[in-house]
Design an enzyme around this catalytic site. Sequence first.
Site, PDB file in Angstrom:
ATOM      1  N   GLY A  35       0.900  -1.177  -0.222  1.00 61.98           N
ATOM      2  CA  GLY A  35      -0.136   0.016  -0.108  1.00 61.98           C
ATOM      3  C   GLY A  35       0.834   1.123   0.034  1.00 61.98           C
TER       4      GLY A  35
ATOM      5  N   LYS B  77     -14.244   1.286   8.359  1.00 63.64           N
ATOM      6  CA  LYS B  77     -13.159   1.849   9.383  1.00 63.64           C
ATOM      7  C   LYS B  77     -13.462   2.217  10.606  1.00 63.64           C
ATOM      8  CE  LYS B  77      -9.421   2.513   8.012  1.00 63.64           C
ATOM      9  NZ  LYS B  77      -8.660   1.352   7.782  1.00 63.64           N
TER      10      LYS B  77
ATOM     11  N   VAL C 219      -4.371  11.371   3.167  1.00 66.12           N
ATOM     12  CA  VAL C 219      -2.698  11.278   3.153  1.00 66.12           C
ATOM     13  C   VAL C 219      -2.790  11.388   1.713  1.00 66.12           C
ATOM     14  CG1 VAL C 219      -1.000   9.744   3.645  1.00 66.12           C
ATOM     15  CG2 VAL C 219      -3.129   9.496   4.964  1.00 66.12           C
TER      16      VAL C 219
HETATM   17  P1  NAP Z   1      -3.560   1.313  -0.486  1.00 63.27           P
HETATM   18  O1  NAP Z   1      -2.456   1.658  -1.436  1.00 63.27           O
HETATM   19  O2  NAP Z   1      -5.006   1.101  -1.255  1.00 63.27           O
HETATM   20  O3  NAP Z   1      -3.369   0.186   0.407  1.00 63.27           O
HETATM   21  C1  NAP Z   1      -4.415  -0.698   0.871  1.00 63.27           C
HETATM   22  C2  NAP Z   1      -3.691  -2.013   1.123  1.00 63.27           C
HETATM   23  O4  NAP Z   1      -4.629  -2.891   1.562  1.00 63.27           O
HETATM   24  C3  NAP Z   1      -2.998  -2.796  -0.075  1.00 63.27           C
HETATM   25  O5  NAP Z   1      -1.870  -3.163   0.229  1.00 63.27           O
HETATM   26  C4  NAP Z   1      -3.995  -3.824  -0.428  1.00 63.27           C
HETATM   27  O6  NAP Z   1      -3.411  -4.948  -1.160  1.00 63.27           O
HETATM   28  C5  NAP Z   1      -4.395  -4.125   0.966  1.00 63.27           C
HETATM   29  N1  NAP Z   1      -5.644  -5.016   1.065  1.00 63.27           N
HETATM   30  C6  NAP Z   1      -6.759  -4.609   0.722  1.00 63.27           C
HETATM   31  N2  NAP Z   1      -7.549  -5.807   0.909  1.00 63.27           N
HETATM   32  C7  NAP Z   1      -6.996  -6.587   1.246  1.00 63.27           C
HETATM   33  C8  NAP Z   1      -7.326  -8.276   1.483  1.00 63.27           C
HETATM   34  N3  NAP Z   1      -8.579  -8.558   1.496  1.00 63.27           N
HETATM   35  N4  NAP Z   1      -6.257  -8.789   2.207  1.00 63.27           N
HETATM   36  C9  NAP Z   1      -4.953  -8.470   2.326  1.00 63.27           C
HETATM   37  N5  NAP Z   1      -4.842  -7.138   1.738  1.00 63.27           N
HETATM   38  C10 NAP Z   1      -5.784  -6.258   1.343  1.00 63.27           C
HETATM   39  O7  NAP Z   1      -4.284   2.554   0.602  1.00 63.27           O
HETATM   40  P2  NAP Z   1      -3.729   3.366   1.768  1.00 63.27           P
HETATM   41  O8  NAP Z   1      -3.993   4.752   1.650  1.00 63.27           O
HETATM   42  O9  NAP Z   1      -2.083   3.020   1.732  1.00 63.27           O
HETATM   43  O10 NAP Z   1      -4.313   2.858   2.866  1.00 63.27           O
HETATM   44  C11 NAP Z   1      -3.679   1.941   3.724  1.00 63.27           C
HETATM   45  C12 NAP Z   1      -4.583   2.127   5.019  1.00 63.27           C
HETATM   46  O11 NAP Z   1      -4.606   3.510   5.648  1.00 63.27           O
HETATM   47  C13 NAP Z   1      -5.795   1.534   4.977  1.00 63.27           C
HETATM   48  O12 NAP Z   1      -6.199   1.102   6.274  1.00 63.27           O
HETATM   49  C14 NAP Z   1      -6.810   2.833   4.815  1.00 63.27           C
HETATM   50  O13 NAP Z   1      -8.319   2.781   5.216  1.00 63.27           O
HETATM   51  C15 NAP Z   1      -6.204   3.751   5.728  1.00 63.27           C
HETATM   52  N6  NAP Z   1      -6.024   5.334   5.576  1.00 63.27           N
HETATM   53  C16 NAP Z   1      -5.884   5.884   4.200  1.00 63.27           C
HETATM   54  C17 NAP Z   1      -6.060   7.277   4.204  1.00 63.27           C
HETATM   55  C18 NAP Z   1      -5.633   7.962   2.694  1.00 63.27           C
HETATM   56  O14 NAP Z   1      -5.927   9.043   2.773  1.00 63.27           O
HETATM   57  N7  NAP Z   1      -4.684   7.335   2.071  1.00 63.27           N
HETATM   58  C19 NAP Z   1      -6.432   8.063   5.266  1.00 63.27           C
HETATM   59  C20 NAP Z   1      -6.828   7.462   6.429  1.00 63.27           C
HETATM   60  C21 NAP Z   1      -6.643   6.058   6.531  1.00 63.27           C
HETATM   61  P3  NAP Z   1      -3.281  -5.238  -2.633  1.00 63.27           P
HETATM   62  O15 NAP Z   1      -1.980  -4.425  -2.922  1.00 63.27           O
HETATM   63  O16 NAP Z   1      -3.368  -6.538  -2.780  1.00 63.27           O
HETATM   64  O17 NAP Z   1      -4.547  -4.562  -3.026  1.00 63.27           O
END
Ligand code: NAP
Length: 360
Positions: free
Chosen positions: A15, A171, A199
């Site tokens: 991610g 969430k 983010v």
């Molecule tokens: P991201 O790049 O979409 O990363 C999500 C990750 O979760 C990816 O590695 C994805 O794996 C994995 N994932 C999703 N479904 C899965 C499953 N069934 N089994 C195993 N892995 C799974 O998004 P990110 O922004 O880095 O988000 C990371 C965390 O931060 C999440 O919990 C998100 O809710 C939280 N968050 C993000 C933001 C933001 O603005 N970006 C803000 C607040 C909170 P694949 O690569 O295989 O799909």
Amino acid sequence: MAEPVRTVCVTGATGFIASETLRQLLAGGYRVHGTVRNLAHRDSHAHLRQLAGAAGADGANGADDRLHLFEADLLQPGSFDEAVQDCQTVFHMASPFALTVQDPRRDLVEPAVQGTRNVLESCRKTAGLRRVVLTSSEAALTDQPDSSHVLTEQDWNTRSTFDRNPYYLSKTLAEREAWRFVEQQKPGLDLVVINPFTVIGPSLAPHLCLSNRIFQYLMSGAYPAIMNLHFPFVDVRDVALAHIRAGELPQARGRYLCGCETLSMRDLVRLIRDSGYGEGRRLPRIGLDFRLGDWLVRLAAFRETKGIRDYLRTHVGNVTRFDNSKTRRDLGIGFRPLRETILETLADLDGWGHLPPAAK
Ligand code: NAP
């Protein structure tokens, strides 16, 4: 005597936030277990191998031997057992991140909630594991900001449902499940939660994360007008560091809001235009960022996909205000200036080819 190398696990290592966290952990000398959904999909995790090779450049030894990747899926009980073995800390970051899905229960809520339970169950079985740092979200605080309220660690989202903002529901329920698990099951480890706002920042992962996609939408004509929207941004490097400090500092407790500054869509468009990246691209020009404009946007939202419609209805006209003092004080995070973050994000998106083509 040299300190023993600490071993930690990062779930969802491919991610956007996790890749940066993994980079900082390797540069800091940690041994890292990263989980990916499918080891055979080498393209999705090739950048992690490259990071491990490059970590040596920071003065530490080459980190190839300090990164181990494991296959794990949120929906499979026991899937994380092997990855968390020998770890002292787990950073649970994997969770589906999407506003528009076919089936909110299957595609968002079940993987988020069941996945959190599965990861915590695996952690409970692991002797020596002391702390889980969970990546929650602003979504667990509210799905409809109230301009007259300053969000703090006390706030909880009580309004989302399967029908209304289901990502926000996923969430909220996942974080609630994590707190319930440690309170009721007394697993012999403690939980610290990071609640990031939107983010953005340079990406080590090749895919375009949903939050950085705001820039692409803004420059491709997807937003027909400047709306009364406000984005509570934070830099991915600060979010990663907050997680690592939350894992390291014994006195870290509870939840930590991770946000830098809220910027209006009008100011964001101006900054992009001034940076030169807007040239030849379709930045919105007409202003609808006034009270009557809010109603027009809510009406026009009917034409959008359900996820975008929900987001616009609950966010237009509302400003997210928050207090990040606990994070600055306890975790020692001095947030990077937002202007610099935005300029670096634009340059990075350009480098990856994620910006829409510019007309000559
Ligand atoms: P991201 O790049 O979409 O990363 C999500 C990750 O979760 C990816 O590695 C994805 O794996 C994995 N994932 C999703 N479904 C899965 C499953 N069934 N089994 C195993 N892995 C799974 O998004 P990110 O922004 O880095 O988000 C990371 C965390 O931060 C999440 O919990 C998100 O809710 C939280 N968050 C993000 C933001 C933001 O603005 N970006 C803000 C607040 C909170 P694949 O690569 O295989 O799909």
